[in-house]
Design a protein around this motif. Structure first.
Motif, PDB file in Angstrom:
ATOM      1  N   GLY A  15     -28.483  -5.735  -2.973  1.00 47.08           N
ATOM      2  CA  GLY A  15     -28.084  -6.452  -1.764  1.00 47.08           C
ATOM      3  C   GLY A  15     -26.985  -7.466  -2.026  1.00 47.08           C
TER       4      GLY A  15
ATOM      5  N   THR B 218     -31.177  -2.018  -3.022  1.00 48.71           N
ATOM      6  CA  THR B 218     -31.137  -1.513  -1.657  1.00 48.71           C
ATOM      7  C   THR B 218     -32.018  -0.274  -1.469  1.00 48.71           C
TER       8      THR B 218
ATOM      9  N   LYS C  14     -35.577  -1.348  -1.162  1.00 49.18           N
ATOM     10  CA  LYS C  14     -35.831  -1.963   0.141  1.00 49.18           C
ATOM     11  C   LYS C  14     -36.004  -0.878   1.205  1.00 49.18           C
ATOM     12  N   TRP C  15     -35.150   0.115   1.181  1.00 44.83           N
ATOM     13  CA  TRP C  15     -35.240   1.196   2.167  1.00 44.83           C
ATOM     14  C   TRP C  15     -36.557   1.957   2.035  1.00 44.83           C
TER      15      TRP C  15
ATOM     16  N   CYS D 198     -27.437  -5.013  10.787  1.00 45.87           N
ATOM     17  CA  CYS D 198     -26.411  -5.411   9.829  1.00 45.87           C
ATOM     18  C   CYS D 198     -26.206  -6.918   9.916  1.00 45.87           C
TER      19      CYS D 198
ATOM     20  N   SER E 205     -26.325   5.071   6.630  1.00 46.71           N
ATOM     21  CA  SER E 205     -27.559   4.330   6.345  1.00 46.71           C
ATOM     22  C   SER E 205     -28.596   4.562   7.435  1.00 46.71           C
TER      23      SER E 205
ATOM     24  N   ASN F 172     -29.659  -5.443   6.276  1.00 48.04           N
ATOM     25  CA  ASN F 172     -28.784  -5.476   5.106  1.00 48.04           C
ATOM     26  C   ASN F 172     -27.483  -6.187   5.435  1.00 48.04           C
TER      27      ASN F 172
ATOM     28  N   THR G 210     -23.156  -4.660   1.604  1.00 50.34           N
ATOM     29  CA  THR G 210     -24.123  -3.676   1.108  1.00 50.34           C
ATOM     30  C   THR G 210     -23.957  -2.366   1.869  1.00 50.34           C
TER      31      THR G 210
END
Ligand SMILES: Cc1cc2nc3c(=O)[nH]c(=O)nc-3n(C[C@H](O)[C@H](O)[C@H](O)COP(=O)(O)O)c2cc1C
Ligand code: SF4
Lengths: 194, 438
Positions: free
Chosen positions: B53, B61, B64-65, B80, B110, B208, B212
């Motif tokens: 991040g 990242t 986190k996802w 965002c 994303s 995010n 990122t």
């Protein structure tokens, strides 16, 4: 609206003037509300308050906040609560041009303190005050996200960077010239949304 | 320019227009992802890239996802974070202003990976002029079939909306941001539950940072492994550094992670050295919230190794002798800068921006500001300096959100490294020519 609680507070300006959006603005506002899920129209509050503040000449009165509450189906207190949290909503009358000059560290170490002092001197007002001619309100604000080009200020959200006293003089002069017209560089909130 | 991943083609005239961006290879990563990859392929690629991040915390990242609640049947959101209000940080603004499509491309890929049908870009209200730039870019992308329903016949649909804030640093904190997006005051939420489970409107949400998400397009284009080969160790890829203060060339630089700090400060391709031939005194390397380091410790670690622009190297020595990469807001102070004055200034910032929910943060920032004001204006005592350290320690870790820590660290580190300067402001007011003694 019946059963809603409206505020009376010395800090809040209630002019008793009817406020309403023009038909064109209303169209835009409806489009903004539709960007959020059904029943979540409160999400549109910040963008709608930006538009309302601009349409009303630069600040939010209680009448405007009540109108926005009605429009979004909110209790007025919900609007007051939100509006009072954010530094870009002005609850007092402002001058035609709101000068927001950065007072935070990165600007401060490249001459920002001198620029703030200079603005106070040439405008002959302190932070939070408006010139007697109603043209300028001076505000000293926190970091504007423009630290590489400091000292920086915004005038009605238009950025002016790499300031020197001379540059400040020029800017004030230009603004005075435009005082009775619409500044060609002004961008309106409602035009920002497609 | 080597290490140019995020800012590729930024110099091309008209790159802000869809057609020009497309002609330079734009949206090919979207085609690749939506036509030949499953959402989990995309996530796997992001995990492999080692992307962390860029908003400040450096959290991986991909990981986190993977937390996103997959069992919920509620809609999912991608948000965002374009609030960018950390003093010293102006990289997201630069990216959005010059390369809005790089961000939008990353958002589409994303959101596809996450199964999100709606994405909001929460942008600080002061960046009003960027709202129009982004909205125009979104509109063009829509017209060209890369947004809206059934994108490229993939069955995936997405809408992106820009949502302006209205002036509040705290709204950069992800849960305050969600509150604000719901039209409320920006009061951070108590975690858990994390946004991955209960985010926007109580739905699974990923928040995010701009940088990122913008990196996701290049990662899909080149592949996660190739991205991971850029950089150094666990600090993969490139990073935008916004450099400001007393340097010759302030601005936004995309650097390959691992660049020596010394080269960044003195190299002609970067900051170009200290302005007016002065000496380097100190640096805050990652936005105002991270510890300040004196010249010797920013150039090399306490162990004597050259300090590098990576998450690990900047943190080497922890808070005793290290700092953090943070958001990449690199603030440089020359020999004339007054550390006391700057610490007071930044503390005033945190006092002003505290949302007021937690007593240690609300009261502590106010006390610290008052005491620092006193010291800076010639009315301080030596005991005040220890008092500051105690207050900072009592705020740290005792608040709902990390703003409390962010306010405590600059004070604690300034006193740790520049104690003598604080003492001199007390014992010999006026010696520092930047000190205000009235
Ligand atoms: C007080 C505070 C302010 C923050 N401001 C921002 C910000 O302006 N932009 C941002 O991306 N993250 C900001 N963050 C970090 C976010 O909470 C969050 O970690 C980040 O958006 C996650 O994105 P990333 O994993 O891509 O970095 C802030 C955090 C705190 C505590
Ligand atoms: S730490 Fe400060 S900003 Fe964060 S929730 Fe508590 S009072 Fe608010």
């Amino acid at each position: 609206m019946e059963g809603t609680h409206k505020i009376s507070h010395p800090q809040f300006v209630r002019e008793g003037k009817q406020f309403s959006f023009s038909a064109a603005t209303m169209l835009k506002v409806r489009q903004l509300i539709a960007r959020y899920p059904q029943g979540r129209q409160k999400s549109a509050l910040l963008p709608v308050l930006h538009i309302a503040q601009e349409e009303s000449g630069g600040s939010l009165t209680v009448d405007i906040m009540d109108y926005v509450a009605d429009l979004l189906g909110l209790q007025p207190i919900e609007v007051y609560e939100t509006a009072t949290f954010y530094s870009m909503f002005y609850l007092e009358k402002t001058g035609k041009y709101v000068i927001e000059v950065c007072r935070t560290g990165p600007c401060s170490i490249v001459g920002g303190d001198q620029i703030r002092q200079y603005l106070r001197e040439v405008l002959e007002i302190g932070p939070g005050e408006t010139t007697p001619d109603g043209l300028f309100t001076l505000r000293e604000v926190e970091c504007l996200g423009s630290c590489g080009t400091g000292p920086v200020m915004q005038v009605n959200t238009r950025f002016f960077e790499n300031l020197t006293p001379r540059r400040v003089d020029q800017i004030l002069e230009e603004l005075r010239e435009y005082a009775n017209k619409n500044n060609p560089d002004d961008i309106r909130w409602q035009d920002q949304f497609c | 320019m080597a290490g140019s991943v995020l800012l590729t083609n930024i110099e091309v005239p008209g790159i802000r227009d869809f057609a020009v961006y497309r002609a330079h290879g734009g949206y090919q990563a979207v085609e690749k992802a939506l036509r030949s990859m499953t959402p989990s392929d995309v996530s796997a690629e992001v995990t492999r890239s080692g992307l962390r991040g860029r908003g400040g915390a450096g959290f991986p990242t991909g990981l986190k996802w993977s937390f996103l609640d997959k069992r919920s049947d509620k809609p999912r959101y991608l948000v965002c974070n374009a609030d960018e209000s950390e003093p010293g940080t102006f990289k997201d603004r630069y990216l959005m202003q010059h390369l809005p499509h790089r961000l939008i491309e990353g958002l589409i890929i994303s959101a596809y990976a996450l199964g999100a049908g709606t994405c909001y870009i929460y942008i600080r209200g002061e960046f009003k002029y960027l709202v129009g730039i982004l909205e125009k870019a979104i509109n063009e992308t829509h017209r060209n079939g890369f947004l809206g329903s059934d994108i490229l016949g993939s069955g995936f649909s997405l809408n992106i909306f820009v949502h302006p804030g209205a002036g509040a640093y705290i709204c950069g904190e992800e849960t305050a941001l969600l509150e604000s997006l719901e039209g409320k005051r920006g009061n951070p939420r108590i975690k858990p539950p994390f946004p991955a489970f209960r985010g926007l409107y109580g739905c699974p949400t990923v928040v995010n940072n701009v940088e990122t998400l913008a990196a996701v397009g290049p990662i899909i284009s080149m592949g996660g492994d190739a991205y991971a080969r850029i950089g150094k160790g666990r600090s993969t890829g490139t990073k935008l550094i916004s450099a400001c203060g007393n340097i010759n060339k302030p601005g936004v630089y995309e650097i390959e992670m691992g660049l020596p700090v010394e080269e960044f400060i003195y190299g002609d391709r970067y900051c170009g050295g200290i302005r007016n031939g002065k000496y380097l005194k100190a640096v805050i390397p990652g936005g105002s919230s991270v510890p300040i380091l004196p010249a010797d410790l920013i150039l090399s670690t306490a162990k004597g190794e050259p300090r590098l622009m990576t998450y690990e190297s900047l943190a080497e020595g922890d808070f005793a002798t290290g700092s953090m990469l943070g958001s990449g807001g690199f603030i440089v102070f020359d020999e004339d800068a007054c550390i006391v004055r700057n610490t007071w200034n930044l503390t005033r910032f945190y006092r002003h921006e505290s949302c007021g929910q937690c007593s240690p943060c609300r009261e502590g920032t106010a006390w610290m500001e008052k005491i620092l004001y006193r010291i800076e204006h010639g009315g301080g005592t030596l005991k005040d300096i220890d008092l500051l350290v105690r207050i900072a320690r009592n705020i740290e870790g005792n608040t709902i959100c990390p703003l409390g820590d962010a306010a405590a660290w600059p004070v604690a580190s300034a006193i740790r490294h520049f104690r003598q300067e604080f003492e001199e402001h007390v014992t010999d007011p006026g010696k520092c020519r930047n000190q205000r003694t009235n």
